[in-house]
Enzyme design. Structure first.
Site, short mmCIF file in Angstrom:
data_model
loop_
_atom_site.label_atom_id
_atom_site.label_comp_id
_atom_site.label_asym_id
_atom_site.label_seq_id
_atom_site.Cartn_x
_atom_site.Cartn_y
_atom_site.Cartn_z
N LYS A 112 5.10 13.35 49.87
CA LYS A 112 6.14 14.38 49.72
C LYS A 112 7.48 13.77 49.30
CE LYS A 112 3.71 17.94 51.59
NZ LYS A 112 2.39 17.35 51.83
C1 LIG Z 1 1.05 17.78 51.82
C2 LIG Z 1 0.00 16.76 52.01
C3 LIG Z 1 -1.28 16.87 51.39
C4 LIG Z 1 -1.67 18.08 50.56
O1 LIG Z 1 -0.97 18.16 49.33
P1 LIG Z 1 -0.92 19.53 48.52
O2 LIG Z 1 0.03 19.30 47.40
O3 LIG Z 1 -0.40 20.55 49.51
O4 LIG Z 1 -2.28 19.86 48.06
C5 LIG Z 1 -2.18 15.84 51.57
N1 LIG Z 1 -1.88 14.77 52.33
C6 LIG Z 1 -0.68 14.62 52.95
C7 LIG Z 1 -0.43 13.42 53.79
C8 LIG Z 1 0.31 15.62 52.82
O5 LIG Z 1 1.50 15.47 53.43
#
Ligand SMILES: *Cc1c(COP(=O)(O)O)cnc(C)c1O
Length: 461
Positions: A112
């Site tokens: 993120k």
């Molecule tokens: C948010 C997240 C995901 C999923 O990603 P999306 O874009 O929502 O499909 C997978 N792994 C981690 C560690 C995340 O924080």
């Protein structure tokens, strides 16, 4: 470059407006009116460049006139300077023809950060030139909130309030939200669960008086600018394995479909991606959609990969828009059905197109734990549960084309699941080794809109 809504009736917006708005007024999501193309020569020329330079070349056509070339370069430099690895998103080989793309070298140890760091800098430049100030409010189950606080802390055009469910995030996640000292960021511990936090956030956006008073803005995962930032690492990793002269496949641990949609965008731009593999945990709505053509909600079951415990994968709507030849009316109908009946069926044509580009796999709790254990035993990598989900599904799809699996979080973010599987307690990286010694600052609030709004008004003043 103009942005249009997936439901066809909201006005087209510039990049800047789409970034600051988030959700379209017709309930749709913003997408570019067309996909910019990169030629084979342009992609080949990315080889050997820094992450920042690739980011600039890949994203430039999407940003239009919102930023000058120099301003945009500055934004990218500042966004990634805080990463703990010179390559920003390094690629490592784990077994024959299988590679791991490490996306966890940002300040909060999950992918993120890649998008949030960039939009923090973009908001700052855009708002300071218009003299505007906004209040960003978000709801989080853990990773998004800490990434937002890290990205926006100390920026003078924004105040940030993150609501998290009291007692329901991991200690590392909580401390990442409560220990930054900058006074424009605030962690709110809500007496409720994650759904309560999201519901209060929605109520707040519907309270137009409050919304205008504080200049409410959102940075959740449907924000187009977040998807865009993620397109970049598909290019850097594929090119390092020989693209455009050699194709690659990707496996992506998926929740809200933002990350894997960014891979689809890279492919539309011209990157030779052979297959895109969706990896889900037991919350498998996307896997079932690929199998049957029925997109049908089921109750969320908490798992050891909590960032993928999602039933409504919001960004899937962006793909559906393309599967239906960009007809907003058709998308609006399907999304209405999802809301009222909890399901819709893809047409035969749409399902065939989906299967043309995507594969999928589902991983149970036991399989995830086993994948963490095997990853350590057979290739010496300590995987977080989300990355392990990806690795397991990827292994079922290995072939002649190189496979890149996305490692979406650092194992130290989910120490309990990792310790259970391997017996090893994953340590935090050196630069945040003192996380448990830092002072915490958090405001407890009732699960009540008026109470939360009062806290925000007071803290901004
Ligand atoms: C948010 C997240 C995901 C999923 O990603 P999306 O874009 O929502 O499909 C997978 N792994 C981690 C560690 C995340 O924080």
């Amino acid at each position: 470059m103009k942005y249009i809504s997936t439901r066809g009736t909201a006005p087209a917006l510039s990049f800047e407006e789409a970034m600051l708005t988030g959700l379209a007024r017709d309930g749709g999501l913003y997408v570019p009116e067309s996909w910019p193309q990169m030629s084979t020569a342009e992609i080949a020329a990315l080889a050997g460049l820094s992450y920042e330079e690739v980011a600039y070349r890949v994203m430039r056509p999407f940003v239009g006139e919102t930023f000058t070339d120099d301003a945009f370069r500055g934004i990218i430099e500042r966004a990634y300077a805080v990463f703990g690895h010179a390559a920003r998103c390094p690629l490592v080989q784990i077994e024959p023809n299988h590679y791991l793309l490490e996306l966890f070298h940002g300040p909060t140890l999950a992918f993120k950060d890649v998008a949030m760091q960039l939009i923090g800098q973009m908001f700052q430049v855009s708002l300071s030139r218009s003299g505007r100030r906004v209040t960003i409010v978000g709801a989080t189950s853990g990773d998004t909130g800490s990434a937002a606080i890290e990205a926006f802390k100390g920026l003078d055009a924004v105040d940030v309030f993150i609501m998290y469910p009291h007692g329901r995030v991991s200690e590392v996640q909580r401390r990442q939200m409560t220990t930054p000292v900058e006074d424009n960021v605030h962690a709110l511990a809500v007496a409720g669960d994650f759904d309560d936090c999201q519901a209060r956030l929605k109520d707040m956006f519907n309270d137009f008086e409050f919304r205008d008073e504080v200049g409410l803005a959102g940075v959740n995962s449907i924000n187009w600018a977040r998807v865009l930032a993620q397109v970049v690492y598909y290019f850097t990793s594929a090119v390092s394995l020989g693209a455009p002269h050699r194709p690659v496949c990707f496996t992506v641990p998926t929740g809200n479909f933002g990350d894997i949609f960014a891979a689809y965008v890279a492919k539309r731009m011209g990157l030779p991606i052979e297959r895109l593999v969706i990896a889900t945990n037991q919350n498998d709505i996307l896997h079932r959609t690929l199998q049957t053509g029925a997109h049908e909600k089921a109750g969320v079951r908490p798992s050891i990969s909590p960032s993928m415990d999602i039933q409504v994968s919001s960004n899937f709507e962006r793909l559906v828009f393309d599967l239906y030849d960009r007809e907003g009316g058709a998308v609006a109908q399907l999304m209405d059905a999802l809301k009222t009946d909890g399901r819709f069926d893809l047409s035969q044509g749409a399902l065939a197109r989906l299967r043309d580009e995507f594969d999928s796999g589902r991983v149970s709790e036991e399989e995830c734990s086993a994948a963490i254990r095997d990853g350590f035993a057979s290739f010496g990598e300590v995987l977080c549960p989300h990355s392990a989900t990806g690795v397991k599904v990827a292994q079922d799809h290995l072939g002649a084309v190189p496979m890149i699996t996305l490692a979406t979080a650092h194992p130290a973010k989910f120490p309990a699941a990792v310790k259970d599987a391997t017996g090893i307690h994953p340590d935090l990286p050196q630069r945040m080794a003192d996380l448990f010694d830092r002072d915490e600052r958090v405001t407890p609030v009732d699960n009540d809109l008026a109470a939360i709004e009062a806290v925000i008004r007071k803290a901004r003043a």
